[in-house]
Design a protein around this motif. Structure first.
Motif, PDB file in Angstrom:
ATOM      1  N   THR A 211      -6.427  -0.015   1.569  1.00  0.00           N
ATOM      2  CA  THR A 211      -5.028  -0.270   2.318  1.00  0.00           C
ATOM      3  C   THR A 211      -4.735   1.213   2.755  1.00  0.00           C
ATOM      4  N   TYR A 212      -3.302   1.150   3.496  1.00  0.00           N
ATOM      5  CA  TYR A 212      -3.110   2.333   3.632  1.00  0.00           C
ATOM      6  C   TYR A 212      -1.467   2.400   3.019  1.00  0.00           C
ATOM      7  N   CYS A 213      -1.066   3.594   2.528  1.00  0.00           N
ATOM      8  CA  CYS A 213       0.405   3.768   2.154  1.00  0.00           C
ATOM      9  C   CYS A 213       1.497   3.683   3.111  1.00  0.00           C
ATOM     10  N   SER A 214       2.342   2.876   2.850  1.00  0.00           N
ATOM     11  CA  SER A 214       3.578   2.658   3.962  1.00  0.00           C
ATOM     12  C   SER A 214       4.623   3.758   3.626  1.00  0.00           C
ATOM     13  N   ASN A 215       4.326   4.839   2.908  1.00  0.00           N
ATOM     14  CA  ASN A 215       5.263   6.031   3.028  1.00  0.00           C
ATOM     15  C   ASN A 215       5.001   6.829   4.435  1.00  0.00           C
ATOM     16  N   ILE A 216       4.169   6.569   5.220  1.00  0.00           N
ATOM     17  CA  ILE A 216       4.107   7.070   6.315  1.00  0.00           C
ATOM     18  C   ILE A 216       5.323   6.717   7.546  1.00  0.00           C
TER      19      ILE A 216
ATOM     20  N   GLY B  83      -0.091  -1.457   0.734  1.00  0.00           N
ATOM     21  CA  GLY B  83       0.217  -0.351  -0.247  1.00  0.00           C
ATOM     22  C   GLY B  83       1.678   0.065   0.148  1.00  0.00           C
ATOM     23  N   LEU B  84       2.417  -0.369  -0.879  1.00  0.00           N
ATOM     24  CA  LEU B  84       3.868  -0.470  -0.368  1.00  0.00           C
ATOM     25  C   LEU B  84       4.884   1.072  -1.050  1.00  0.00           C
ATOM     26  N   ARG B  85       5.376   1.736  -0.235  1.00  0.00           N
ATOM     27  CA  ARG B  85       6.066   2.712  -0.860  1.00  0.00           C
ATOM     28  C   ARG B  85       7.657   1.865  -0.951  1.00  0.00           C
TER      29      ARG B  85
END
Length: 372
Positions: A9-14, A47-49
């Motif tokens: 996944t990717y982290c939504s902190n972007i 992937g949630l921030r």
């Protein structure tokens, strides 16, 4: 739902945003775009921030809304980034990103609430990792602080154990080593787990968030890192798939173009004559050392850059660390691409939209794993 491991996944902190409304906005405007670009029918891991504000705002209605969204879009919660507590974009973050740290009660309560929220958002999940700060910013920490920090980590582990007994979902507090922090090297992480000395019934609830960018900046070797962690029986809660800046020789001067006011860009440089590693908490400190006449043959900088790039402008990246690391990982370890500083890259070096870059990063990981 059938799920293929490893989950990537990717982290939504972007994406900016601290409220629960921001979480849902980022899902609707960004996560869906990435999912569509990938053109995959497989369940989409998230992937949630989730910042402290969002945790407090996530009432029963919000939880129901999220679960309905996941059902509608064939998605599920894989992991949570519980590292940044508050504002993370568009203002000075620097060393404040570690606050509150593990000496403070607020970090304990935030981590507990994240655990409670995780099992509400994804009921029936087998395992969800929650990444967190590497104890504290090193310059602010003293040996006398250890007992309180350790007691706080154990308290959260006990809370996660109780959640498992009640729900069957195993939560892992994944501590993330980072340059200039109390835990920055793999050796320091191993020493910490020995100091933590968890009893058998708590060991499954605390692990490591292994950030490839961070360990590459430390001039570490991917194979040796994994071997040492396995020997110490330290579980990986997740791996953050990230890449740093790297420059040699005359390229080193170009690193200073990446100095910017939002994030801390810790730098580790190898001295040309002695071969010793010199550590700097931010790029201006490294620049000052160069101005004093120190000469380095290589420098690596904590600046998360797109992982599909071997070079960015006139400098290189630590992509090779990822190429060595990823094929060695157990397929049960969640992978989370984390290039949160994309918008901090000099504008002339950014190409394509955020969504395009995230999708390309995820495709790069999947292709590498297929070849491996």
């Amino acid at each position: 739902m059938a799920r293929v491991n490893p989950a990537v996944t990717y982290c939504s902190n972007i994406h900016p945003g601290e409220s629960w409304a921001d979480v849902m906005h980022n899902l609707n405007s960004h996560a869906l775009e990435v999912k569509q670009r990938l053109k995959s029918n497989a369940p989409f891991p998230l992937g949630l921030r989730i910042a402290q504000q969002a945790v407090l705002e996530a009432d029963d209605h919000a939880i129901a809304e999220f679960r309905q969204w996941c059902e509608q879009h064939n998605a599920y919660l894989l992991t949570i980034n519980g590292f940044p507590y508050g504002t993370f974009h568009q203002t000075r973050v620097k060393e404040n990103v570690y606050l509150p740290d593990w000496r403070e009660r607020a970090r304990v309560e935030y981590s507990k609430r994240l655990g409670d929220l995780a099992v509400a958002l994804e009921p029936g999940a087998e395992r969800i990792s929650i990444s967190t700060v590497p104890i504290a910013f090193k310059p602010a920490f003293n040996d006398a602080d250890w007992p309180q920090a350790i007691a706080h980590v154990r308290e959260v582990a006990e809370h996660y154990r109780d959640i498992f007994a009640r729900t069957g979902t195993k939560l892992v507090l994944a501590i993330e080593p980072e340059p200039a922090c109390v835990l920055e090297t793999t050796a320091e992480a191993i020493d910490f787990f020995a100091r933590l000395d968890l009893p058998d019934d708590l060991r499954d609830y605390v692990g490591l968030c292994f950030d490839a960018c961070h360990q590459a900046v430390e001039f570490e070797d991917a194979t040796q890192c994994l071997q040492k962690l396995r020997e110490a029986q330290i579980p990986l809660g997740k791996v953050q798939v990230s890449s740093a800046l790297k420059a040699t020789g005359e390229e080193i001067k170009a690193l200073l173009n990446f100095d910017e006011p939002v994030y801390l860009h810790q730098s580790v440089a190898r001295h040309s004559e002695t071969g010793e590693l010199h550590r700097f908490t931010d790029l201006p400190e490294f620049a000052a050392a160069c101005e004093r006449g120190d000469v380095f043959d290589e420098c690596r900088v904590h600046f998360h850059v797109p992982i599909f790039l071997q070079h960015l402008g006139r400098v290189g990246t630590t992509q090779q660390f990822l190429r060595e690391l990823l094929p060695l990982l157990d397929k049960s370890v969640p992978l989370e691409v984390e290039t949160y500083s994309f918008t901090a890259i000099p504008e002339n070096l950014r190409h394509g939209s955020v969504g395009e870059n995230i999708a390309r990063e995820l495709e790069w990981v999947n292709q590498l794993l297929l070849r491996g």
